[in-house]
Every structure is written in C-alpha cells, then in structure tokens.
Design a protein around this motif. Structure first.
Motif, PDB file in Angstrom:
ATOM      1  N   ASP A  59       0.844  -1.178   0.000  1.00 21.87           N
ATOM      2  CA  ASP A  59       0.000   0.000   0.000  1.00 21.87           C
ATOM      3  C   ASP A  59       0.889   1.242   0.000  1.00 21.87           C
ATOM      4  O   ASP A  59       1.497   1.594   1.011  1.00 21.87           O
ATOM      5  N   GLU A  60       0.954   1.895  -1.152  1.00 21.61           N
ATOM      6  CA  GLU A  60       1.871   3.030  -1.306  1.00 21.61           C
ATOM      7  C   GLU A  60       1.491   4.190  -0.389  1.00 21.61           C
ATOM      8  O   GLU A  60       2.363   4.860   0.175  1.00 21.61           O
ATOM      9  N   GLU A  62       0.081   4.050   2.562  1.00 24.58           N
ATOM     10  CA  GLU A  62       0.544   3.735   3.924  1.00 24.58           C
ATOM     11  C   GLU A  62       2.059   3.917   4.020  1.00 24.58           C
ATOM     12  O   GLU A  62       2.574   4.410   5.021  1.00 24.58           O
ATOM     13  N   ALA A  63       2.764   3.504   2.973  1.00 20.49           N
ATOM     14  CA  ALA A  63       4.223   3.646   2.964  1.00 20.49           C
ATOM     15  C   ALA A  63       4.598   5.123   3.090  1.00 20.49           C
ATOM     16  O   ALA A  63       5.463   5.497   3.881  1.00 20.49           O
ATOM     17  N   LEU A  66       4.099   6.640   6.667  1.00 17.79           N
ATOM     18  CA  LEU A  66       5.184   6.366   7.621  1.00 17.79           C
ATOM     19  C   LEU A  66       6.361   7.300   7.345  1.00 17.79           C
ATOM     20  O   LEU A  66       6.924   7.891   8.260  1.00 17.79           O
ATOM     21  N   LEU A  67       6.708   7.459   6.065  1.00 22.72           N
ATOM     22  CA  LEU A  67       7.856   8.303   5.737  1.00 22.72           C
ATOM     23  C   LEU A  67       7.595   9.771   6.119  1.00 22.72           C
ATOM     24  O   LEU A  67       8.496  10.469   6.572  1.00 22.72           O
ATOM     25  N   LEU A  70       8.069  10.054   9.806  1.00 19.91           N
ATOM     26  CA  LEU A  70       9.499  10.031  10.128  1.00 19.91           C
ATOM     27  C   LEU A  70      10.145  11.387   9.830  1.00 19.91           C
ATOM     28  O   LEU A  70      10.993  11.859  10.575  1.00 19.91           O
ATOM     29  N   GLU A  71       9.699  12.021   8.753  1.00 23.25           N
ATOM     30  CA  GLU A  71      10.227  13.352   8.415  1.00 23.25           C
ATOM     31  C   GLU A  71       9.869  14.338   9.537  1.00 23.25           C
ATOM     32  O   GLU A  71      10.702  15.145   9.960  1.00 23.25           O
ATOM     33  N   ILE A  73       9.353  13.583  12.686  1.00 20.87           N
ATOM     34  CA  ILE A  73      10.198  13.264  13.850  1.00 20.87           C
ATOM     35  C   ILE A  73      11.594  13.831  13.633  1.00 20.87           C
ATOM     36  O   ILE A  73      12.182  14.430  14.535  1.00 20.87           O
ATOM     37  N   PHE A  74      12.096  13.696  12.417  1.00 23.32           N
ATOM     38  CA  PHE A  74      13.431  14.201  12.079  1.00 23.32           C
ATOM     39  C   PHE A  74      13.499  15.712  12.314  1.00 23.32           C
ATOM     40  O   PHE A  74      14.406  16.215  12.980  1.00 23.32           O
ATOM     41  N   GLU A  77      13.348  16.544  16.024  1.00 27.59           N
ATOM     42  CA  GLU A  77      14.628  16.247  16.696  1.00 27.59           C
ATOM     43  C   GLU A  77      15.671  17.315  16.375  1.00 27.59           C
ATOM     44  O   GLU A  77      16.416  17.745  17.241  1.00 27.59           O
ATOM     45  N   GLU A  78      15.691  17.760  15.106  1.00 31.81           N
ATOM     46  CA  GLU A  78      16.643  18.808  14.708  1.00 31.81           C
ATOM     47  C   GLU A  78      16.377  20.077  15.516  1.00 31.81           C
ATOM     48  O   GLU A  78      17.291  20.706  16.034  1.00 31.81           O
ATOM     49  N   PHE A  80      14.815  20.300  18.387  1.00 33.04           N
ATOM     50  CA  PHE A  80      15.117  20.026  19.791  1.00 33.04           C
ATOM     51  C   PHE A  80      16.608  20.230  20.052  1.00 33.04           C
ATOM     52  O   PHE A  80      17.012  20.896  20.998  1.00 33.04           O
ATOM     53  N   ILE A  81      17.413  19.696  19.140  1.00 30.61           N
ATOM     54  CA  ILE A  81      18.862  19.787  19.317  1.00 30.61           C
ATOM     55  C   ILE A  81      19.339  21.239  19.142  1.00 30.61           C
ATOM     56  O   ILE A  81      20.135  21.736  19.934  1.00 30.61           O
TER      57      ILE A  81
END
Ligand code: SF4
Lengths: 92, 368
Positions: A59-60, A62-63, A66-67, A70-71, A73-74, A77-78, A80-81
């Motif tokens: 399932d594209e 759904e794929a 997720l990505l 993740l972006e 979260i990335f 995090e950047e 946050f740092i």
C-alpha cells in the motif's frame, strides 16, 4: 526463512485450473510468481513475494504516511537539538 | 529498489534513536520475534545505535532452527528411500538430525532436491509419476499458504504422488509460552511483519491484553526495526499495552483473508515440539482429515529412532528463548561454525548464532 521481497507486477497470466501467475520484477530481475493469494493485484502494483507467492499488495499510501511521520520526527529532533545548543550558547 | 532503499535511510534512523534515548528512563528488554529481524539487527549493528538501557532479546522466529530433530530424522529416512524424492528448502540440508543431516543423506545416495517454491515440488510429482515426491513442509504462517496451495493444486490436477512431511508452526502460541515463563523479562515485542501480513493482528491484540505487553508488528529493514523499537518504547513509557502496526504498507489489520482461508482449508492446529524449547500446545499445523492422503507420516513407515539425542554443548534452546546470547555458548566460533554447525541456529542465515558469527564475531575479530 520468512523473508519476502517487494517486486512490481509486469504481466498477469492464468495457468491451469485458474492459477493466477504473473511476471514480477525485482529491481530488473524478472521471476514468475503465483498471484493467487492477491486476486485484487493488477499490473503495475507492488507485491511482497515469499517462496514464489505474493503475500499481499504493498500500500503506497501507507508507505508514504510512515515516511511523512518520520520526516516530522526528524524535523522535531533537529529543532530540539538546535534549541538545546542555543540554550547552551546563551548560558555560556 | 523501491520499498527497500527508503528504509535504509540513516537520517531517520538517527532521529529515532535520539527520540528513543529521550524516552527511556530505566533498563528494558525488547524481543524481536523473527530471525529475519535478528539478521537485520546484527547486519546493521542496530543495537550499537540504541541507548545502553535498551537491550534486544532475539526470539524463536527461525523455522529452520525450531524444527524438531525427530522430523529431520524422518526427512533423512525418506531421502534414503529409493521410491522417494525428498524436496526441501535449501536451509534444511545442513540442520543436524540425530545421525547426520540431509546433505550427508544426499552424499550417501539419497534423493534430495532443493526447491524454491512448493509449486516446484508439485511439478516434479507431475513429471515423475513413478516416484513419490515428499515436500519437507517447514515454515511459519508466512510460508503455509504457499504449501496449502500446493496441496490443492495437486488435488485439482489429480496428482497422487505428492506428500507433505509437516513441520509447520504458528508463532503466537510460542510468544505466549515465552511470556508465560517466569524467567521472561520481555517488556515489549516486535512481532514478525510477514507472519502478520498473512494472519493480521487479532491474535496479537489478545496477547497484548492478557500479558499486558505492548506489541508492534514490524518490518525487516533497518528503519522498520528502529521505528518499531521507538513505537514500543513510547508505549512502555505511556503504559499502553496494545498492538500497533509499523509495517502498515504490507499488513492489513485482518491479514490476507484469502491466504487464511486456504490455510484452514488444508491444515488443522496441533501440538508441536519446538526444537530446544519443548512441546507448545496448538503451535503446529498438520494436514486435516480431508487431506490426510497427502500426509507422508501416514503413508510411509518409519523405523523407530532412538529419541532424545543429546545436543552436547549446544544451548540453542536457551538462545531461542532469549535467555542467553550466542557468544555466551562455549562452542560458538570454536566447535560450532557455519561450516560445521552443532545446532540449527548456526545453520540458517536467520539463526541467531549464524548472524552473530557472520557479523558480530567478524567485527570483534577485525579489531584484534
Ligand atoms: S553456537 Fe552452535 S552450539 Fe552454541 S548454541 Fe549456537 S548452534 Fe548451538
């Protein structure tokens, strides 16, 4: 043993007693795969293949979801740092 | 390759490991069930990216490793029967039985053929009507639909010389057996993505609820595994004990209904012995009465073999239950290597011992 590899359906053909088979490309290497477990699969779809059988279509949407997560979260995090290092800079 | 390369992106892996680091406050152990996941973890050395407080326990999810010795002995006996061609996935050839392995049987004149798919075994039966073709049916829920389909294909085509030596197993009963064990320190579980692709998530919801443990159905690429770990750690930190789906590109909640229907058309649940672990109730699949004509154990007579071969130095049972790590075995890398394995986890590339030997042991040696 439970490895399954994603591949793209190039062609669908029915063999004896309506066994749905197809040609599936794995990054250019083409193999014959049984598509009987995925009656909904069409040419151009990606399927996960294990011991010569497609287990499911991929399932594209759904794929991508997720990505995207993740972006996010990335980026978080950047930020946050960089905030943390800004604080250190301010203190010093 | 599409749907593979994206999941090896270190930018995201590092962002997730930082997130995990912020969430973990006390030591915790997470078990990855599947040998394929263990292989990825070792290959990409993912444990070294995680905070020290998170340890990974490698689970029993390698069908080659848990196939009982008794069935390997039966496969060897069938291979040596001149009426029979024994077909098997390649991984099974080096697994030690109580007297040698299938490779040795082949060297001694046994008829053993490696197949990639059970459909090839059915074809072989069609082409060799004078022979009896036995397929050594190993594998979890991921592999069983293909095997079930092969039996139905044989039936529909009137092929009467095709048989299964059934060693198929179900994963959830094994997870339950591990969680019920008092020694278990498992705080979270990465469930095997491809098993769930077939079976869906329902059984795991019951386990999460009963044992109050978070479960994430997880894929096999490095980014999948780290995402799965991050999801489990987040659930632990929030005290949520449910099932989440990291591998949603392949797993639908209900699984693959066609595949499930096929499995239970042909097979029924039975108690099954897991090598090194013992018998786990209702953890195996065996041909049901409707298909018993295809059951090699009913068709052939076997000489009774001395039971309970001593495994010697091998501590595979403890490895497969996550109590010990491969490098804690005294035989690891000494008497036991992939070229001459003492136990099954050193044979399959997804066995924890083989993965440690290939990646961890090599790394350690290259530093010295
Ligand atoms: S290293 Fe070899 S002997 Fe030791 S547990 Fe693993 S398979 Fe058994």
């Amino acid at each position: 043993m439970c490895l399954a590899v994603p591949g793209k359906i190039l062609e669908i053909e029915y063999k004896d007693e309506n066994l749905k088979m197809g040609k599936v490309s794995f990054g250019g290497i083409v193999k014959e795969v049984c598509l009987d477990l995925v009656p909904e699969a069409k040419t151009g779809d990606y399927v996960l293949v294990h011991v010569g059988f497609a287990l499911n279509t991929i399932d594209e949407e759904e794929a991508n979801k997720l990505l995207e997560t993740l972006e996010e979260i990335f980026i978080a995090e950047e930020e946050f740092i960089s905030k943390k290092s800004n604080n250190i800079n301010l203190k010093s | 390759m599409k749907f593979l390369d994206e999941y090896r992106n270190y930018k995201y892996i590092f962002a997730l490991t930082k997130k995990i680091d912020q969430m973990v406050t006390s030591p915790l152990s997470i078990m990855e069930i599947c040998g394929g996941q263990t292989h990825t973890i070792l290959k990409y050395d993912l444990e070294s990216l995680l905070p020290d407080k998170v340890s990974l326990i490698h689970g029993p999810g390698c069908p080659v490793c848990v196939t009982p010795v008794e069935l390997i002995d039966k496969a060897i006996e069938l291979a040596l029967n001149p009426e029979v061609i024994l077909t098997s996935f390649g991984d099974m050839l080096r697994v030690p039985g109580s007297e040698g392995d299938l490779l040795l049987a082949k060297a001694n004149g046994g008829n053993v053929k490696i197949v990639y798919s059970p459909l090839e075994a059915v074809n072989l039966a069609k082409e060799n009507p004078e022979k009896k073709i036995v397929f050594f049916a190993i594998g979890f829920e991921t592999t069983v639909p293909a095997i079930a389909r092969s039996v139905i294909l044989a039936k529909n085509n009137g092929i009467k010389n095709y048989y299964l030596l059934c060693a198929n197993m179900l994963v959830p009963p094994a997870i339950e057996a591990l969680l019920a064990n008092n020694q278990s320190k498992i705080r979270g579980i990465l469930a095997a993505g491809h098993v769930c692709t077939v079976m869906g998530l329902e059984e795991y919801e019951q386990i999460a609820e009963k044992y109050q443990v978070p479960i994430v159905a997880t894929g096999f690429e490095p980014l999948d595994i780290i995402t799965g770990i991050s999801m489990v750690v987040e659930m632990i930190s929030k005290n949520i004990n449910t099932v989440q789906n990291e591998y949603s590109r392949a797993i639908r909640k209900e699984g693959n209904q066609n595949a499930k229907k096929l499995i239970f058309e042909v097979f029924q649940r039975v108690d099954r012995e897991w090598r090194g672990i013992g018998t786990i109730p209702k953890s195996g699949l065996h041909l049901n009465d409707k298909y018993s004509d295809y059951d090699a154990e009913k068709i052939f007579e076997f000489r009774s073999l001395p039971k309970g071969k001593k495994e010697g130095l091998c501590i595979a049972g403890e490895i497969l239950q996550g109590f010990r790590k491969p490098n804690e075995c005294v035989a690891f890398g000494n008497e036991c290597k992939p070229e001459h394995p003492l136990g099954a986890p050193m044979v399959s590339s997804e066995g924890a011992c083989a993965a440690y030997f290939r990646y961890k042991f090599k790394q350690a040696r290259s530093f010295t």
